[in-house]
Design a protein around this motif. Structure first.
Motif, PDB file in Angstrom:
ATOM      1  N   MET A  13       0.830  -1.208   0.000  1.00 36.31           N
ATOM      2  CA  MET A  13       0.000   0.000   0.000  1.00 36.31           C
ATOM      3  C   MET A  13       0.864   1.257   0.000  1.00 36.31           C
ATOM      4  O   MET A  13       0.547   2.232  -0.696  1.00 36.31           O
ATOM      5  N   ILE A  14       1.958   1.247   0.751  1.00 37.26           N
ATOM      6  CA  ILE A  14       2.851   2.400   0.773  1.00 37.26           C
ATOM      7  C   ILE A  14       3.489   2.601  -0.589  1.00 37.26           C
ATOM      8  O   ILE A  14       3.532   3.717  -1.117  1.00 37.26           O
ATOM      9  N   ILE A  15       3.960   1.522  -1.200  1.00 37.36           N
ATOM     10  CA  ILE A  15       4.581   1.623  -2.530  1.00 37.36           C
ATOM     11  C   ILE A  15       3.566   2.085  -3.564  1.00 37.36           C
ATOM     12  O   ILE A  15       3.869   2.940  -4.405  1.00 37.36           O
ATOM     13  N   TRP A  29      -3.021  16.042  -0.027  1.00 43.62           N
ATOM     14  CA  TRP A  29      -2.956  15.906   1.430  1.00 43.62           C
ATOM     15  C   TRP A  29      -3.605  14.614   1.898  1.00 43.62           C
ATOM     16  O   TRP A  29      -3.242  14.067   2.928  1.00 43.62           O
ATOM     17  N   ILE A  30      -4.555  14.099   1.136  1.00 40.37           N
ATOM     18  CA  ILE A  30      -5.174  12.814   1.495  1.00 40.37           C
ATOM     19  C   ILE A  30      -4.157  11.684   1.334  1.00 40.37           C
ATOM     20  O   ILE A  30      -4.046  10.818   2.201  1.00 40.37           O
ATOM     21  N   GLY A  31      -3.418  11.719   0.243  1.00 41.88           N
ATOM     22  CA  GLY A  31      -2.383  10.717   0.021  1.00 41.88           C
ATOM     23  C   GLY A  31      -1.282  10.794   1.057  1.00 41.88           C
ATOM     24  O   GLY A  31      -0.809   9.773   1.563  1.00 41.88           O
ATOM     25  N   THR A  32      -0.879  12.008   1.401  1.00 42.85           N
ATOM     26  CA  THR A  32       0.158  12.188   2.416  1.00 42.85           C
ATOM     27  C   THR A  32      -0.324  11.677   3.771  1.00 42.85           C
ATOM     28  O   THR A  32       0.415  10.995   4.496  1.00 42.85           O
ATOM     29  N   GLY A  33      -1.560  11.991   4.120  1.00 41.94           N
ATOM     30  CA  GLY A  33      -2.117  11.508   5.386  1.00 41.94           C
ATOM     31  C   GLY A  33      -2.232  10.001   5.421  1.00 41.94           C
ATOM     32  O   GLY A  33      -1.964   9.371   6.452  1.00 41.94           O
ATOM     33  N   ALA A  34      -2.626   9.400   4.301  1.00 48.36           N
ATOM     34  CA  ALA A  34      -2.749   7.943   4.245  1.00 48.36           C
ATOM     35  C   ALA A  34      -1.391   7.266   4.388  1.00 48.36           C
ATOM     36  O   ALA A  34      -1.265   6.257   5.095  1.00 48.36           O
ATOM     37  N   VAL A  35      -0.372   7.829   3.753  1.00 53.57           N
ATOM     38  CA  VAL A  35       0.969   7.260   3.863  1.00 53.57           C
ATOM     39  C   VAL A  35       1.463   7.375   5.297  1.00 53.57           C
ATOM     40  O   VAL A  35       2.018   6.431   5.858  1.00 53.57           O
ATOM     41  N   ARG A  36       1.244   8.530   5.925  1.00 48.30           N
ATOM     42  CA  ARG A  36       1.676   8.703   7.319  1.00 48.30           C
ATOM     43  C   ARG A  36       0.918   7.761   8.252  1.00 48.30           C
ATOM     44  O   ARG A  36       1.486   7.235   9.200  1.00 48.30           O
ATOM     45  N   LEU A  37      -0.349   7.551   7.991  1.00 43.49           N
ATOM     46  CA  LEU A  37      -1.147   6.633   8.803  1.00 43.49           C
ATOM     47  C   LEU A  37      -0.627   5.202   8.668  1.00 43.49           C
ATOM     48  O   LEU A  37      -0.500   4.479   9.668  1.00 43.49           O
ATOM     49  N   LEU A  38      -0.291   4.790   7.456  1.00 36.89           N
ATOM     50  CA  LEU A  38       0.250   3.451   7.240  1.00 36.89           C
ATOM     51  C   LEU A  38       1.623   3.292   7.877  1.00 36.89           C
ATOM     52  O   LEU A  38       1.921   2.252   8.470  1.00 36.89           O
ATOM     53  N   ILE A  39       2.447   4.316   7.778  1.00 36.76           N
ATOM     54  CA  ILE A  39       3.775   4.253   8.396  1.00 36.76           C
ATOM     55  C   ILE A  39       3.635   4.195   9.917  1.00 36.76           C
ATOM     56  O   ILE A  39       4.372   3.471  10.589  1.00 36.76           O
ATOM     57  N   SER A  66      -2.323   7.364  14.010  1.00 36.77           N
ATOM     58  CA  SER A  66      -2.220   8.770  13.604  1.00 36.77           C
ATOM     59  C   SER A  66      -1.142   9.492  14.395  1.00 36.77           C
ATOM     60  O   SER A  66      -0.332  10.229  13.823  1.00 36.77           O
ATOM     61  N   VAL A  67      -1.124   9.283  15.703  1.00 36.90           N
ATOM     62  CA  VAL A  67      -0.125   9.952  16.535  1.00 36.90           C
ATOM     63  C   VAL A  67       1.278   9.505  16.153  1.00 36.90           C
ATOM     64  O   VAL A  67       2.187  10.321  15.970  1.00 36.90           O
ATOM     65  N   SER A  68       1.479   8.203  15.998  1.00 37.81           N
ATOM     66  CA  SER A  68       2.813   7.719  15.665  1.00 37.81           C
ATOM     67  C   SER A  68       3.203   8.060  14.229  1.00 37.81           C
ATOM     68  O   SER A  68       4.383   8.274  13.945  1.00 37.81           O
ATOM     69  N   GLY A  69       2.237   8.160  13.337  1.00 36.64           N
ATOM     70  CA  GLY A  69       2.552   8.496  11.946  1.00 36.64           C
ATOM     71  C   GLY A  69       2.878   9.959  11.747  1.00 36.64           C
ATOM     72  O   GLY A  69       3.799  10.313  11.015  1.00 36.64           O
ATOM     73  N   PHE A  70       2.135  10.836  12.403  1.00 38.16           N
ATOM     74  CA  PHE A  70       2.347  12.263  12.205  1.00 38.16           C
ATOM     75  C   PHE A  70       3.446  12.832  13.097  1.00 38.16           C
ATOM     76  O   PHE A  70       4.112  13.788  12.736  1.00 38.16           O
ATOM     77  N   LEU A  71       3.660  12.240  14.278  1.00 43.23           N
ATOM     78  CA  LEU A  71       4.679  12.755  15.191  1.00 43.23           C
ATOM     79  C   LEU A  71       5.976  11.950  15.155  1.00 43.23           C
ATOM     80  O   LEU A  71       6.986  12.395  15.685  1.00 43.23           O
TER      81      LEU A  71
END
Length: 88
Positions: A13-15, A29-39, A66-71
């Protein structure tokens, strides 16, 4: 699910999101948020995998991912602190 299946799904999914990206600027921004959420979910998965040695488990849900992906790492440390000091 087996850990290898989860890792394969997250990595694919990340790739896929990195290759396709968001064709429209307004949806970037939706794609960026989704990638951060997956990470973030991937970070928590590894934390739970290695935390099993010390019998530590942090649930993977939308808030913690969300917290671990964005921070990043400071977010994971904050979640561990909250879990150990506030919840327990």
């Amino acid at each position: 699910m087996e850990p290898i299946v989860i890792l394969t799904l997250l990595a694919s999914m990340i790739i896929l999101l990195l290759i396709l990206g968001a064709p429209f600027k307004s949806f970037k921004w939706i794609g960026t948020g989704a990638v951060r959420l997956l990470i973030g979910a991937l970070f928590l998965f590894f934390l739970n995998t290695f935390g099993g040695i010390f019998e530590y488990h942090l649930p993977i849900n939308l808030f913690t991912a969300s917290v671990s992906g964005f921070l990043g790492v400071p977010g994971i440390v904050a979640l561990i602190f909250l879990d150990m000091m506030v919840v327990n």
